[in-house]
Write an enzyme that holds these catalytic residues in place. Sequence first.
Site, mmCIF file in Angstrom:
data_model
loop_
_atom_site.group_PDB
_atom_site.id
_atom_site.type_symbol
_atom_site.label_atom_id
_atom_site.label_comp_id
_atom_site.label_asym_id
_atom_site.label_seq_id
_atom_site.Cartn_x
_atom_site.Cartn_y
_atom_site.Cartn_z
ATOM 1 N N SER A 126 82.430 54.426 51.415
ATOM 2 C CA SER A 126 82.165 54.174 49.998
ATOM 3 C C SER A 126 81.928 52.690 49.803
ATOM 4 C CB SER A 126 83.352 54.625 49.144
ATOM 5 O OG SER A 126 83.260 54.102 47.837
ATOM 6 N N LYS A 145 87.777 55.730 51.511
ATOM 7 C CA LYS A 145 87.064 57.004 51.374
ATOM 8 C C LYS A 145 86.443 57.468 52.696
ATOM 9 C CE LYS A 145 86.048 59.229 48.290
ATOM 10 N NZ LYS A 145 85.031 59.015 47.257
ATOM 11 N N ASN A 193 83.855 60.305 52.933
ATOM 12 C CA ASN A 193 83.074 61.312 52.227
ATOM 13 C C ASN A 193 82.425 62.307 53.185
ATOM 14 O OD1 ASN A 193 83.557 60.136 49.677
ATOM 15 N ND2 ASN A 193 81.967 58.617 50.064
ATOM 16 N N ARG A 210 39.265 84.101 46.309
ATOM 17 C CA ARG A 210 39.694 82.735 46.663
ATOM 18 C C ARG A 210 40.455 82.162 45.483
ATOM 19 N NH1 ARG A 210 37.063 79.672 50.261
ATOM 20 N NH2 ARG A 210 36.766 81.692 51.255
#
Length: 468
Positions: A279, A285, A287, A318
């Site tokens: 972080s 942190k 994550n 088409r």
Amino acid sequence: MTGSPSGLFGELFVDGEMAAAMSDRALLHGMLGFEAMLASALEAESMAPQGTADVIARQCDPDLYDIVEIGRAATLAGNPAIPLVKALTARVAAVAPEQAKWVHFGATSQDVIDSGYVHVIGCGLKLIDLRLVRLASAMRVLAETHRTTPMIGRTFLQQAVPITFGVKTALWLDPLLESRHALHDILAAPVVQLAGAAGTLAALGDEGDRVQARFVELTLGAGSSLIPWHAQRHRIARLAAELGILTGNLGKIARDIGLMAQTEIGEVAEPEAPGKGGSSAMPHKRNPVLCTLILAAAQRAPSLVATMLSALPHEHERALGGWHAEWPTLPELFKVAGSALAQTITLIERLQVFPERMRANIDLTQGLVMSERVSLALAAALGKAKAHHLLEEASRACIAQNRHLREVLAAMPAVTEHLTAEALADLFDPTTYRGASDAIIDRVLARAAQAPLPRAAAPTREYRIIDA
């Protein structure tokens, strides 16, 4: 992975291998392969003179063409096939003027582009197939290793009853095996396109059917449909849907692991690496970045699939926009699915599993999650309704008194009359409450261990004329 897409986001959303498989060069390679095989078919059916195929094939090297210049011309022409055919014709005319007229003879732009994408799709599917094999192998190990590792099962995000991490992993694996079979079937049955201006090969006259059959034979060997699919896009849409389903199932795995990795849960963790999952504001942190990227892919895939499905109603012979919508969408879907697969392989192969935390979370509610088992044991003597009511009463006392459910039950004569202390202890052992878990795991592992699916040949022979 080899290579690295340039840009600020690096390989967060597409890896180098899949980016190369879906690249403009890969498509150009497939389009030129179409022109080389068409020339071979014309010569084989004696429409074009001997030597035509060789002359044209020598000019079908992607390195001879400027992709940027073709793209610039495509902006005005409406598609890249028109300037490519013009450039190829010019190159052939420079060395064999009398044979230049056979370049693209009887074909239309959609034949070139559709067949080019068949090559691109084949390259992408082979890569996905290899990755699915690798992921399945890692998940088989995980399921077998944790066959009896108890953890809490959760419904509506609440604790339910104990399961094993092995059965959870097996249930992650099973839909991936289905996806591999579905995608492998598509890989093994490619369908090239040679149908001419309005799908009837009218420009080839009475020779159209024979030239088309020879083209398919030279390109695929056998098995491809001889029915034009200029405006019948069900195969492409089905492929897109399968890629979307695969990516969604990978998202399911990432969702579960992300929730299990929450600080308060702590049952698993993503692989550790320097600088991974940090972080910018909080040094502590960690994550779940792999789960984040897989889930991002799972959230992007449905809109891409929806675009492919919405493009299905082509106008007449088409499309007026529907076909064109496929061009950027299908390669992007391959990139999304391929990236999610690559991230999931890394996640599963190096997943950190913490059985002690799984067991601690089972014990978090002081035995309440085993109430179903005790209720069923008492039902034989008391009846289902009475046993259920007794366990409801005991559960409320457990919460109110902050005591283990086993202790509360051990103090209830209506229980001890039928269950000894030893029997109660056995009933509260989550390792013996596995039900059909072993059978479920065995079925999935047996399916995964079946003889490997045969490796499909290259999707079309023209793509082997010149190495990509």
